[in-house]
Scaffold this active site. Structure first.
Site, PDB file in Angstrom:
ATOM      1  N   ASP A  77      38.554 157.357  37.896  1.00  0.00           N
ATOM      2  CA  ASP A  77      39.496 156.422  38.523  1.00  0.00           C
ATOM      3  C   ASP A  77      40.750 157.206  38.890  1.00  0.00           C
ATOM      4  O   ASP A  77      41.437 157.742  38.013  1.00  0.00           O
ATOM      5  CB  ASP A  77      39.826 155.275  37.558  1.00  0.00           C
ATOM      6  CG  ASP A  77      40.650 154.181  38.244  1.00  0.00           C
ATOM      7  OD1 ASP A  77      41.414 154.503  39.172  1.00  0.00           O
ATOM      8  OD2 ASP A  77      40.533 153.013  37.840  1.00  0.00           O
ATOM      9  N   ARG A  98      58.179 152.861  31.921  1.00  0.00           N
ATOM     10  CA  ARG A  98      57.562 153.891  32.758  1.00  0.00           C
ATOM     11  C   ARG A  98      58.485 154.267  33.901  1.00  0.00           C
ATOM     12  O   ARG A  98      58.966 153.395  34.634  1.00  0.00           O
ATOM     13  CB  ARG A  98      56.262 153.365  33.386  1.00  0.00           C
ATOM     14  CG  ARG A  98      55.074 153.393  32.476  1.00  0.00           C
ATOM     15  CD  ARG A  98      53.788 153.228  33.247  1.00  0.00           C
ATOM     16  NE  ARG A  98      53.849 152.202  34.297  1.00  0.00           N
ATOM     17  CZ  ARG A  98      52.804 151.833  35.012  1.00  0.00           C
ATOM     18  NH1 ARG A  98      51.636 152.428  34.836  1.00  0.00           N
ATOM     19  NH2 ARG A  98      52.904 150.900  35.925  1.00  0.00           N
TER      20      ARG A  98
HETATM   21  C1  LIG Z   1      46.327 150.410  39.496  1.00  0.00           C
HETATM   22  C2  LIG Z   1      45.038 150.663  38.843  1.00  0.00           C
HETATM   23  C3  LIG Z   1      43.983 149.770  39.004  1.00  0.00           C
HETATM   24  C4  LIG Z   1      44.187 148.510  39.809  1.00  0.00           C
HETATM   25  O1  LIG Z   1      43.067 147.792  40.012  1.00  0.00           O
HETATM   26  P1  LIG Z   1      42.999 146.636  41.117  1.00  0.00           P
HETATM   27  O2  LIG Z   1      41.577 146.318  41.139  1.00  0.00           O
HETATM   28  O3  LIG Z   1      43.517 147.227  42.389  1.00  0.00           O
HETATM   29  O4  LIG Z   1      43.868 145.517  40.679  1.00  0.00           O
HETATM   30  C5  LIG Z   1      42.785 150.066  38.379  1.00  0.00           C
HETATM   31  N1  LIG Z   1      42.633 151.186  37.634  1.00  0.00           N
HETATM   32  C6  LIG Z   1      43.653 152.063  37.472  1.00  0.00           C
HETATM   33  C7  LIG Z   1      43.462 153.287  36.657  1.00  0.00           C
HETATM   34  C8  LIG Z   1      44.885 151.819  38.062  1.00  0.00           C
HETATM   35  O5  LIG Z   1      45.883 152.676  37.879  1.00  0.00           O
END
Ligand SMILES: *Cc1c(COP(=O)(O)O)cnc(C)c1O
Length: 426
Positions: A210, A385
């Site tokens: 991610d 943060r």
């Molecule tokens: C910001 C973020 C998300 C956000 O998820 P959405 O499906 O766009 O709400 C997910 N995973 C990580 C690691 C993030 O930083």
């Protein structure tokens, strides 16, 4: 990593600004409140000037005038076209990245695809520092698959970092998938993604990163690292705007085998034959589901150009200097006031945001926003943060923000805020 010789005081910050090769990129963004120091570009990037123009064209000309003809004039291809541009930032060759849905939904699609590709293996490895939504998605996948898989969360001793050996010890012949945040949302801990990917592959597992908090701030080399899958959002360091669609990456040689669990007409072989049976199209587009949110996809393209023009290497260089300078100021000015550093000290293990912890963190965060013209965010239980976006955060911003935080505590301003009642979005 190099040690920096930082000095105290506003003149030194100005000197750093004077040497900043990316300083002019600040002009690319709107600053309607010039005195407000925005430290949340890691959560929602600022509005680029180009986006205002591109948005107007998308609305007035493409929607307003072209109407349905827009689909043949660039809308239909936009998930792949904009995906290629994101791919350039992620070290991904063509045909491997598409814009679609949201990060969480893309994660769902790729986790289900990955687990199907590793029958006989029943473990998903992640960590306790991962973004909770990612863990919820994993839990939902396990339930959908009849509770036949287990999720193993690698612990963290200090709540800041994960020890690589502890992670490696968790990988074995049961591991189907390793999925982690490249940069951890709370502490900013940055994984050695190449080493982790290689080790996971040695164990026969697939890897899904991610990139939410790394894309646009930290160099990513998906092809070179041999990554299988990746997801990420575009509204953080890529400045795509609130709720702008996310992206996903599937490595070329996995695309025939990997199958999305959500079958929609945008992933169908020939959608306008209106066949009654689903036949997945070739390549990355099989991971699309349905109609592209055109009004938030098109303006993203010009926002991405800004990042590409600045170049990820220069962005990372400035980011390391910015966060190191901030850590220096935290240690000299805020630690004596009861703060502690909630992020790795070594910049090689850190993304572009820095967390500070204080027992009164929530109230201090409120006073910063309400009275002090500093806009960070708060993450439970005691984390403030501070996100530094190299395209528009200056060294003087960092100096001034730390001074304002210091004042908020020294003057006991936070005592006037009610500790118990939290706002919805913190
Ligand atoms: C910001 C973020 C998300 C956000 O998820 P959405 O499906 O766009 O709400 C997910 N995973 C990580 C690691 C993030 O930083």
């Amino acid at each position: 990593m190099t040690e920096f010789d930082f000095e105290f005081g506003p003149d030194f910050a100005k000197r750093l600004d004077g040497q900043d090769e990316l300083a002019s990129f600040r002009e690319e963004f709107l600053f309607p409140e010039p005195d407000m120091i925005y430290l949340d570009g890691n959560s929602l990037g600022r509005l680029p000037r180009r986006t205002v123009d591109r948005m107007r064209i998308a609305v007035e000309e493409e929607w307003g005038r072209d109407l349905i003809r827009g689909w043949n004039a660039g809308w239909w291809d936009s998930p792949l076209r904009v995906g290629e541009k994101i791919g350039q930032l992620l070290g991904a060759g063509p045909g491997q990245v598409v814009v679609s849905d949201t990060t969480s939904i893309n994660l769902f699609k790729l986790v289900m695809a990955a687990l199907e590709m590793r029958p006989g293996r029943d473990r998903i490895v992640s960590d306790v520092l991962n973004f909770p939504s990612d863990l919820y998605i994993l839990q939902g996948c396990v339930r959908l698959l009849g509770d036949s898989h287990q999720i193993h969360l690698v612990p963290s001793e200090d709540g800041i970092a994960v020890d690589q050996r502890t992670l490696f010890d968790a990988l074995d012949e049961r591991t189907a998938l390793v999925t982690l945040s490249h940069v951890v949302f709370k502490s900013g801990f940055l994984y050695a993604a190449k080493a982790v990917t290689e080790r996971a592959h040695e164990a026969g597992a697939l890897v899904l990163w991610d990139l939410g908090h790394s894309a646009g701030a930290v160099p990513v080399e998906l092809d070179d690292w041999g990554v299988d899958f990746a997801v990420g959002c575009t509204y953080k360091y890529l400045n795509g705007g609130p709720g702008s669609p996310a992206y996903l990456y599937v490595r070329q040689d996995l695309q025939d085998e990997a199958l999305s669990p959500i079958w929609g007409w945008f992933g169908q072989q020939s959608p306008f034959d209106f066949d009654l049976e689903y036949q997945p199209t070739d390549g990355i587009k099989r991971f699309l589901v349905s109609s592209t949110p055109i009004l938030s996809t098109l303006p993203m393209e010009s926002a991405l150009d800004i990042v590409l023009e600045a170049g990820i290497e220069r962005i990372r260089e400035k980011s390391v200097l910015l966060t190191s300078y901030l850590v220096f100021l935290i240690e000299t000015m805020l630690v004596p006031l009861g703060f502690s550093l909630g992020s790795p000290k070594d910049p090689a293990q850190r993304g572009s945001h820095v967390s500070i912890r204080h027992p009164e963190g929530y109230r201090i965060n409120r006073v910063l926003i309400e009275e002090m013209g500093v806009l960070p965010d708060f993450r439970e239980p005691d984390n403030i943060r501070l996100g530094l976006a190299p395209l528009y955060t200056s060294f003087s911003d960092v100096w001034e923000a730390v001074n304002r935080i210091k004042r908020a505590v020294e003057e006991h301003r936070y005592l006037r805020y009610f500790p118990g009642k939290r706002l919805t979005v913190t």
